[in-house]
Design a protein around this motif. Structure first.
Motif, PDB file in Angstrom:
ATOM      1  N   CYS A   1       0.988  -1.334   0.061  1.00 48.74           N
ATOM      2  CA  CYS A   1       0.038   0.231   0.164  1.00 48.74           C
ATOM      3  C   CYS A   1       0.863   1.048   0.230  1.00 48.74           C
ATOM      4  CB  CYS A   1      -0.783   0.607   1.197  1.00 48.74           C
ATOM      5  SG  CYS A   1      -1.718   1.265   1.009  1.00 48.74           S
ATOM      6  N   LEU A   2       0.426   2.397  -1.372  1.00 51.04           N
ATOM      7  CA  LEU A   2       1.485   2.898  -0.771  1.00 51.04           C
ATOM      8  C   LEU A   2       0.843   4.141   0.137  1.00 51.04           C
ATOM      9  CD1 LEU A   2       2.164   3.868  -5.089  1.00 51.04           C
ATOM     10  CD2 LEU A   2       3.208   2.267  -3.116  1.00 51.04           C
ATOM     11  N   LEU A   3      -0.211   4.267   0.488  1.00 47.79           N
ATOM     12  CA  LEU A   3      -1.153   5.495   1.141  1.00 47.79           C
ATOM     13  C   LEU A   3       0.015   4.785   2.567  1.00 47.79           C
ATOM     14  CD1 LEU A   3      -3.407   7.122   0.995  1.00 47.79           C
ATOM     15  CD2 LEU A   3      -4.271   6.204   1.846  1.00 47.79           C
ATOM     16  N   ALA A   4      -0.521   3.566   3.126  1.00 49.98           N
ATOM     17  CA  ALA A   4       0.684   3.487   4.163  1.00 49.98           C
ATOM     18  C   ALA A   4       1.449   2.834   4.526  1.00 49.98           C
ATOM     19  CB  ALA A   4      -0.966   2.516   5.235  1.00 49.98           C
ATOM     20  N   GLY A   5       1.796   2.050   3.306  1.00 49.18           N
ATOM     21  CA  GLY A   5       3.503   2.657   3.516  1.00 49.18           C
ATOM     22  C   GLY A   5       3.856   0.669   4.628  1.00 49.18           C
ATOM     23  N   ILE A   6       3.431   0.221   3.831  1.00 50.63           N
ATOM     24  CA  ILE A   6       2.747  -1.538   4.018  1.00 50.63           C
ATOM     25  C   ILE A   6       1.923  -1.882   3.246  1.00 50.63           C
ATOM     26  CG2 ILE A   6       3.448  -0.938   7.289  1.00 50.63           C
ATOM     27  CD1 ILE A   6      -0.096  -1.793   7.274  1.00 50.63           C
TER      28      ILE A   6
ATOM     29  N   THR B   1      -2.089   4.662  -4.876  1.00 46.41           N
ATOM     30  CA  THR B   1      -1.553   5.960  -4.954  1.00 46.41           C
ATOM     31  C   THR B   1      -1.214   6.514  -4.019  1.00 46.41           C
ATOM     32  OG1 THR B   1      -3.568   6.797  -4.153  1.00 46.41           O
ATOM     33  CG2 THR B   1      -3.948   7.051  -6.627  1.00 46.41           C
ATOM     34  N   ALA B   2       0.204   6.562  -3.583  1.00 50.52           N
ATOM     35  CA  ALA B   2       1.261   7.954  -2.857  1.00 50.52           C
ATOM     36  C   ALA B   2       0.300   8.824  -2.187  1.00 50.52           C
ATOM     37  CB  ALA B   2       2.282   7.865  -2.902  1.00 50.52           C
ATOM     38  N   PRO B   3      -0.216   9.550  -0.645  1.00 49.59           N
ATOM     39  CA  PRO B   3       0.138  10.488  -0.163  1.00 49.59           C
ATOM     40  C   PRO B   3       0.387  11.917  -0.690  1.00 49.59           C
ATOM     41  CG  PRO B   3       0.857   9.763   1.492  1.00 49.59           C
ATOM     42  CD  PRO B   3       1.276   8.364   0.021  1.00 49.59           C
ATOM     43  N   GLU B   4      -1.013  12.677  -1.473  1.00 48.19           N
ATOM     44  CA  GLU B   4      -0.500  13.962  -1.747  1.00 48.19           C
ATOM     45  C   GLU B   4       0.803  15.117  -0.952  1.00 48.19           C
ATOM     46  OE1 GLU B   4      -3.739  16.512  -2.684  1.00 48.19           O
ATOM     47  OE2 GLU B   4      -4.550  15.298  -3.936  1.00 48.19           O
ATOM     48  N   ASP B   5       0.592  14.739   0.026  1.00 51.74           N
ATOM     49  CA  ASP B   5       1.794  15.372   1.456  1.00 51.74           C
ATOM     50  C   ASP B   5       2.812  14.625   1.426  1.00 51.74           C
ATOM     51  OD1 ASP B   5       1.085  13.484   2.931  1.00 51.74           O
ATOM     52  OD2 ASP B   5      -0.153  15.115   4.344  1.00 51.74           O
ATOM     53  N   GLY B   6       2.292  13.402   0.801  1.00 51.35           N
ATOM     54  CA  GLY B   6       4.247  12.542   1.019  1.00 51.35           C
ATOM     55  C   GLY B   6       4.237  12.023   2.281  1.00 51.35           C
ATOM     56  N   ILE B   7       3.525  12.140   3.466  1.00 54.59           N
ATOM     57  CA  ILE B   7       3.754  11.596   4.484  1.00 54.59           C
ATOM     58  C   ILE B   7       2.661   9.717   4.873  1.00 54.59           C
ATOM     59  CG2 ILE B   7       3.005  11.574   7.510  1.00 54.59           C
ATOM     60  CD1 ILE B   7       3.201  14.421   6.941  1.00 54.59           C
ATOM     61  N   VAL B   8       2.656   8.946   5.045  1.00 56.69           N
ATOM     62  CA  VAL B   8       2.478   7.735   5.205  1.00 56.69           C
ATOM     63  C   VAL B   8       1.748   7.617   6.629  1.00 56.69           C
ATOM     64  CG1 VAL B   8       3.509   6.582   3.862  1.00 56.69           C
ATOM     65  CG2 VAL B   8       4.391   6.081   5.676  1.00 56.69           C
TER      66      VAL B   8
END
Length: 88
Positions: A57-62, A73-80
């Motif tokens: 998961c790109l959003l949570a990083g796990i 999709t990765a978070p827009e602000d770069g913080i998972v």
């Protein structure tokens, strides 16, 4: 509340397991996916479910075994951030 990945509502929730279809009588069985092995109507054997895919998961990083459509999709602000459907 919807329980499907739908771009209209924001890809919000993981999909629920589909009902099992009895190969003999074509009855839908909405039981718990791990417990239902026999059809409620005719008692026939139900097919086994394939295992759910594990994705990163790109959003949570796990790694997630219950993915919704947000994993792409990765978070827009770069913080998972941890996901409420896969808390770790």
């Amino acid at each position: 509340m919807c329980w499907s990945c739908n771009p209209f509502c924001g890809n919000c929730k993981p999909p629920q397991p589909r009902p099992k279809v009895c190969p003999k009588c074509k009855t839908l069985n909405f039981d718990d996916p791990d417990e239902a092995v026999k059809c409620k109507k005719c008692g026939g054997e139900l097919p086994k479910r394939p295992p759910r895919p594990v994705v990163h998961c790109l959003l949570a990083g796990i790694s997630c075994s219950n993915p919704c459509n947000k994993y792409k999709t990765a978070p827009e602000d770069g913080i998972v951030r941890p996901c409420k459907y896969n808390p770790q």
